[in-house]
Design a protein around this motif. Sequence first.
Motif, PDB file in Angstrom:
ATOM      1  N   ASP A  79      53.822  -0.593 -88.220  1.00  0.00           N
ATOM      2  CA  ASP A  79      54.769  -1.662 -88.540  1.00  0.00           C
ATOM      3  C   ASP A  79      54.083  -3.007 -88.351  1.00  0.00           C
ATOM      4  O   ASP A  79      52.927  -3.095 -88.014  1.00  0.00           O
ATOM      5  CB  ASP A  79      56.048  -1.527 -87.716  1.00  0.00           C
ATOM      6  N   ASP A  80      54.821  -4.066 -88.550  1.00  0.00           N
ATOM      7  CA  ASP A  80      54.240  -5.411 -88.518  1.00  0.00           C
ATOM      8  C   ASP A  80      54.288  -6.083 -87.158  1.00  0.00           C
ATOM      9  O   ASP A  80      53.884  -7.231 -87.033  1.00  0.00           O
ATOM     10  CB  ASP A  80      54.972  -6.306 -89.533  1.00  0.00           C
ATOM     11  N   GLU A  81      54.790  -5.403 -86.124  1.00  0.00           N
ATOM     12  CA  GLU A  81      54.951  -6.060 -84.829  1.00  0.00           C
ATOM     13  C   GLU A  81      53.642  -6.294 -84.100  1.00  0.00           C
ATOM     14  O   GLU A  81      53.547  -7.158 -83.254  1.00  0.00           O
ATOM     15  CB  GLU A  81      55.912  -5.267 -83.946  1.00  0.00           C
ATOM     16  N   GLU A  82      52.622  -5.463 -84.350  1.00  0.00           N
ATOM     17  CA  GLU A  82      51.315  -5.640 -83.692  1.00  0.00           C
ATOM     18  C   GLU A  82      50.208  -5.425 -84.651  1.00  0.00           C
ATOM     19  O   GLU A  82      50.282  -4.724 -85.578  1.00  0.00           O
ATOM     20  CB  GLU A  82      51.179  -4.667 -82.515  1.00  0.00           C
TER      21      GLU A  82
END
Length: 82
Positions: A79-82
């Motif tokens: 995902d785009d969180e990290e």
Amino acid sequence: MARIGLDPEGKVVNEVFALIYAPGRSRDRFPENCVTVMESEAAVLEGADPKKNLYPARVIGPSRSSEGFRLYYLVCWLDDEE
């Protein structure tokens, strides 16, 4: 980054898609009971639920630790969180 490599001729550990239960995302290895292996990237992305601390990832494993636990090693979060 994963600490173990894959032997292309061996079938002991594999790189797989998984949902990882992780209250924090600073670790790079996870015990087997925190990992749900799934069939595809689409399946883990669909099953992800940050409110329940379930994050999509690619992992390598399972590998047995020196203490006898089965572990999965993070390759990357999906995902785009990290």
